[in-house]
Design a protein around this motif. Structure first.
Motif, PDB file in Angstrom:
ATOM      1  N   ASP A 176      -9.356   5.004   6.559  1.00  0.00           N
ATOM      2  CA  ASP A 176      -9.057   6.468   5.770  1.00  0.00           C
ATOM      3  C   ASP A 176      -9.226   7.162   4.194  1.00  0.00           C
ATOM      4  N   THR A 235      -7.395   5.170   1.701  1.00  0.00           N
ATOM      5  CA  THR A 235      -6.431   4.517   1.282  1.00  0.00           C
ATOM      6  C   THR A 235      -6.721   3.260   0.041  1.00  0.00           C
ATOM      7  N   ILE A 236      -7.322   1.861   1.304  1.00  0.00           N
ATOM      8  CA  ILE A 236      -7.781   0.571  -0.031  1.00  0.00           C
ATOM      9  C   ILE A 236      -8.864   0.579   0.529  1.00  0.00           C
ATOM     10  N   ALA A 242       1.106  -1.672   0.314  1.00  0.00           N
ATOM     11  CA  ALA A 242       0.087  -0.236   0.345  1.00  0.00           C
ATOM     12  C   ALA A 242       0.512   1.039   0.132  1.00  0.00           C
ATOM     13  N   LYS A 294       0.500   4.317  -2.510  1.00  0.00           N
ATOM     14  CA  LYS A 294       1.088   5.422  -2.261  1.00  0.00           C
ATOM     15  C   LYS A 294       2.012   6.920  -3.551  1.00  0.00           C
ATOM     16  N   LEU A 354      -5.722   2.583   7.119  1.00  0.00           N
ATOM     17  CA  LEU A 354      -5.914   2.538   5.306  1.00  0.00           C
ATOM     18  C   LEU A 354      -7.262   2.435   4.694  1.00  0.00           C
ATOM     19  N   LYS A 362     -14.964  -0.288   4.722  1.00  0.00           N
ATOM     20  CA  LYS A 362     -15.091   1.482   5.141  1.00  0.00           C
ATOM     21  C   LYS A 362     -16.479   1.263   6.598  1.00  0.00           C
ATOM     22  N   THR A 383      -3.893   4.134  -7.349  1.00  0.00           N
ATOM     23  CA  THR A 383      -5.538   3.473  -6.192  1.00  0.00           C
ATOM     24  C   THR A 383      -5.938   1.538  -5.688  1.00  0.00           C
TER      25      THR A 383
END
Length: 315
Positions: free
Chosen positions: A256, A258-259, A229, A233, A253, A300, A238
């Motif tokens: 937020d 990111t993944i 990851a 980044k 991650l 998420k 992405t």
């Protein structure tokens, strides 16, 4: 009157002695359980330890959790030899690999100490039970989760640890099956990578250079997933990355953005249920040969709740 007071005093003294004797007897009969983990320096094993220690408290067990400072077969062997001399009622161990089996044979054959395996299974006939993940199932769920975010014909990479370690081999095999069934192409596979960040990042950079069109990555465990990851980044990509352990750093991650998601084991349950089953063994009760602690899908919507729970355990 004086005679009555004397009798009362004698009764009181005997009562204190009897209560003390009963209390000591109860304490002495507490089952003695030792848990030997792979290392003491990662979030994952901190969570397993927290589960075991909560079970010690809940079930009134004289227990302790020990581990080498880092993932070392030699150091884990020393701890197992030391624990053997201490003669616990039950041993729970997360074997680094099968090389510790001769030591475990001494527990079961010479001192008749039951041994439960946690986190990593081994094809060892003398184990009482394995408490942990069905790693083929985990791999399949990881592959299916990645495939759900892609299109048939898309290319992906698999990157991970040493496949001589059964849990990694099973995860990779499960992932490959799910990806193949979904029509996803495995363009690159790099395994045998140690957990140090530099090596994992270097290998991921090479994969991206050789296969710039990959659309996703599956790793055998989160320590490598975190490095993958980080590389993505740095390069402004992405694409989804699927790990395996669900440690707090991985969950952050997801939280937020990111993944998008990952699959996760339940290390807290492993620790807790291994101790609970050790208690059953001390009482002469049968336990299942395989206690499945399950695999969760983390996205998420549920990442923060799980993150809060785990942060409370290892703060």
């Amino acid at each position: 009157m004086k005679k009555g007071k004397l009798i009362f005093l004698i009764i009181a003294i005997f009562s204190v002695i009897i209560i003390g004797f009963i209390s000591k007897t109860f304490t002495d009969k507490k089952p003695k359980v030792t848990v030997v983990l792979k290392d003491s320096d990662t979030q994952y094993w901190e969570i397993v330890k927290a589960g075991a220690e909560k079970a010690f408290k809940d079930f009134g067990i004289d227990g302790k959790v020990i581990a080498p400072a880092y993932d070392s077969i030699k150091e884990q062997g020393k701890l197992l030899e030391k624990t053997y001399i201490e003669k616990p009622d039950v041993l729970i161990v997360a074997p680094i690999d099968s090389s510790v089996i001769p030591i475990l044979d001494k527990y079961t054959q010479k001192k008749k100490i039951p041994v439960l395996l946690v986190d990593q299974d081994e094809t060892w006939k003398n184990k009482t039970s394995y408490i942990g993940t069905d790693n083929v199932d985990l791999g399949k769920k990881a592959g299916s989760l990645l495939a759900s975010q892609l299109q048939p014909g898309n290319k992906v990479a698999i990157i991970g640890g040493d496949l001589s370690i059964s849990i990694f081999r099973e995860r990779v095999n499960g992932a490959k099956k799910a990806l193949k069934d979904a029509g996803i192409i495995i363009a690159a596979e790099k395994v045998g990578i140690p957990d140090d960040g530099r090596t994992a990042k270097k290998e991921m950079e090479k994969i991206l250079k050789d296969h710039p069109d990959i659309k996703g990555v599956i790793t055998t465990h989160d320590l490598i997933a975190l490095q993958v990851a980080a590389v993505l980044k740095e390069q402004g990509l992405t694409i989804p990355v699927i790990g395996a352990d669900g440690i707090p750093d991985m969950l952050k991650l997801i939280e937020d953005g990111t993944i998008s998601g990952t699959v996760a084991q339940n290390p807290y349950d492993m620790g807790y249920l291994s101790v609970e089953n050790a208690l059953k063994v001390t009482k002469g009760r049968n336990v299942e040969k395989f206690v499945d602690t399950g695999v969760d899908i983390i996205i998420k919507e549920n990442a923060q709740q799980r993150l809060d729970f785990l942060n409370n355990l290892i703060k």
